[in-house]
Motif scaffolding. Structure first.
Motif, PDB file in Angstrom:
ATOM      1  N   LEU A 108      21.667 -47.509 -31.253  1.00  0.00           N
ATOM      2  CA  LEU A 108      22.618 -48.782 -31.918  1.00  0.00           C
ATOM      3  C   LEU A 108      22.087 -49.622 -32.609  1.00  0.00           C
ATOM      4  O   LEU A 108      22.868 -50.167 -33.380  1.00  0.00           O
ATOM      5  N   LYS A 129      33.989 -53.029 -36.637  1.00  0.00           N
ATOM      6  CA  LYS A 129      32.818 -52.644 -36.079  1.00  0.00           C
ATOM      7  C   LYS A 129      32.993 -52.111 -34.699  1.00  0.00           C
ATOM      8  O   LYS A 129      32.412 -51.247 -34.380  1.00  0.00           O
ATOM      9  N   LEU A 133      31.725 -48.498 -33.566  1.00  0.00           N
ATOM     10  CA  LEU A 133      30.800 -48.452 -32.622  1.00  0.00           C
ATOM     11  C   LEU A 133      31.174 -47.571 -31.378  1.00  0.00           C
ATOM     12  O   LEU A 133      30.576 -46.602 -30.851  1.00  0.00           O
ATOM     13  N   TYR A 213      26.582 -55.858 -33.189  1.00  0.00           N
ATOM     14  CA  TYR A 213      25.321 -54.895 -32.772  1.00  0.00           C
ATOM     15  C   TYR A 213      24.235 -55.743 -32.197  1.00  0.00           C
ATOM     16  O   TYR A 213      23.763 -55.047 -31.103  1.00  0.00           O
ATOM     17  N   MET A 345      31.554 -49.701 -24.108  1.00  0.00           N
ATOM     18  CA  MET A 345      31.980 -50.159 -25.371  1.00  0.00           C
ATOM     19  C   MET A 345      32.999 -51.007 -25.665  1.00  0.00           C
ATOM     20  O   MET A 345      33.076 -51.955 -26.407  1.00  0.00           O
ATOM     21  N   THR A 349      33.124 -54.938 -26.579  1.00  0.00           N
ATOM     22  CA  THR A 349      33.319 -55.300 -27.917  1.00  0.00           C
ATOM     23  C   THR A 349      34.901 -56.284 -27.817  1.00  0.00           C
ATOM     24  O   THR A 349      34.957 -57.162 -28.480  1.00  0.00           O
TER      25      THR A 349
END
Length: 383
Positions: A108, A129, A133, A213, A345, A349
């Protein structure tokens, strides 16, 4: 109010019961066993939406129209391939016996080096993003598992759902409808769960205005712990050991409770009743057990859960039944937590996008309990 007049900070071990921020993403009622994503009940979402619809809901605040869902699916499919350098790293520079979560944590972090928008912080770039991801982590998990087995990675077909393409990349063959549906529902169930340890980690990092990230790598590190994402691995290890020993599930529980030992997958920091996700996963496990003609995992799990409930008043959490579901799908035990991360994820996010809408540095205080008034003795005189 002067600093001396300010109220003393409230202390809570492990921050239990402390409300750190407002969120529109999920609501949990631990007494009723209720979980909502942006107002929708988790059972309704698991039964009537796809993982991609749930991701859109978390990111954008509403369920997508067909056109919006088609656009998101196209974006996810396009983003699934990873740079060959990352596959080379997994192939040549990652030990075959590496902990999969450690391997994914590094992968990652490496993704950032191949993203031109890694340090671009406007809202649209951060949304893109989040999509990338979510699209790339399944590819990395599947590639790592195949490489460590001496097999070549399978490139994503870039068709169908996230669940379908992940199982295809993992096993090198098309999944059946039942397997895809169960994996899709499992991804929905794990997508978001309030300010848990990994999500809180991500929000603390993002509150410094660090990049997405960095925040998800930190979250990945928190999820790796056996008291968080790693719990379902321990659940399956327990069931496998119990099956091998020939000991009855009832005797196992009695022995554990007599020694005051923790049974993984039982009890939850928030839920005081049966975790609503566990209810859905238990039904999935029953259907899968009947389909596979293998009911012992369900039987052992039910015995453990009911005995602990009757004896200690503690109930099962999401990890308790997800372990057996993944096992019957033929997934390696140590991949359970990376699969959790594939789903979460979206929640991580979404929290980052929410944090940056109205950012404030997260900076709690610690109560000093050490000594005071010490003076330095010259080094030659210290004994």
């Amino acid at each position: 109010m002067s600093q001396t007049d300010a109220p003393a900070p409230t202390q809570s071990r492990g921050l239990e019961g402390v409300t750190a921020l407002d969120t529109e993403l999920s609501f949990i009622d631990g007494q009723k066993g209720e979980l909502l994503y942006r107002g929708y009940g988790i059972q309704d979402l698991a039964e009537n939406t796809s993982f991609e619809e749930t991701a859109y809901l978390l990111w954008k605040g509403s369920l997508p129209t067909q056109a919006q869902l088609d656009e998101l699916n196209a974006q996810l499919r396009e983003a699934r391939p990873v740079h060959p350098d990352l596959l080379d790293h997994l192939r040549h520079h990652t030990p075959k016996d590496a902990n999969p979560m450690a391997a994914m944590r590094t992968a990652l972090s490496m993704l950032a080096a191949y993203d031109d928008e890694a340090d671009v912080m406007d809202a649209e770039a951060n949304y893109r993003k989040a999509v990338r991801l979510t699209a790339k982590l399944p590819t990395l998990v599947a590639a790592f598992d195949r490489i460590r087995k001496g097999l070549d990675p399978v490139a994503p077909k870039q068709e169908g759902s996230t669940a379908h393409d992940f199982l295809y990349m993992l096993n090198g063959e098309e999944p059946g409808p039942a397997a895809e549906a169960i994996m899709d529902a499992a991804l929905v169930l794990h997508a978001e769960h309030g300010l848990n340890a990994s999500t809180f980690t991500a929000r603390v990092i993002s509150s410094t205005l660090s990049d997405m990230y960095s925040a998800v790598v930190g979250a990945m590190g928190a999820l790796k712990g056996p008291l968080h994402g790693g719990a379902n691995i321990e659940v399956m290890k327990t069931l496998l050991k119990l099956d091998e020993s020939g000991q009855s599930a009832q005797d196992f529980v009695d022995e554990k409770l007599a020694k005051k030992e923790k049974i993984m997958g039982i009890g939850h920091r928030v839920y005081k009743t049966l975790d609503p996700r566990a209810v859905i996963l238990r039904d999935m496990l029953e259907d899968l057990s009947e389909e596979k003609g293998e009911t012992k995992w369900l039987e052992m799990s039910d015995t453990i859960r009911t005995t602990v409930k009757e004896t200690k008043g503690l109930d099962a959490n999401v990890d308790f039944y997800s372990a057996s579901v993944y096992y019957l799908l033929g997934i390696e035990t140590d991949l359970y937590t990376p699969i959790f991360a594939i789903s979460r994820m979206t929640g991580w996010t979404a929290h980052l996008l929410e944090q940056w809408e109205d950012n404030r540095l997260i900076r709690p205080r610690a109560e000093y309990v050490g000594p005071r008034g010490l003076t330095v003795t010259p080094v030659a005189e210290r004994g």
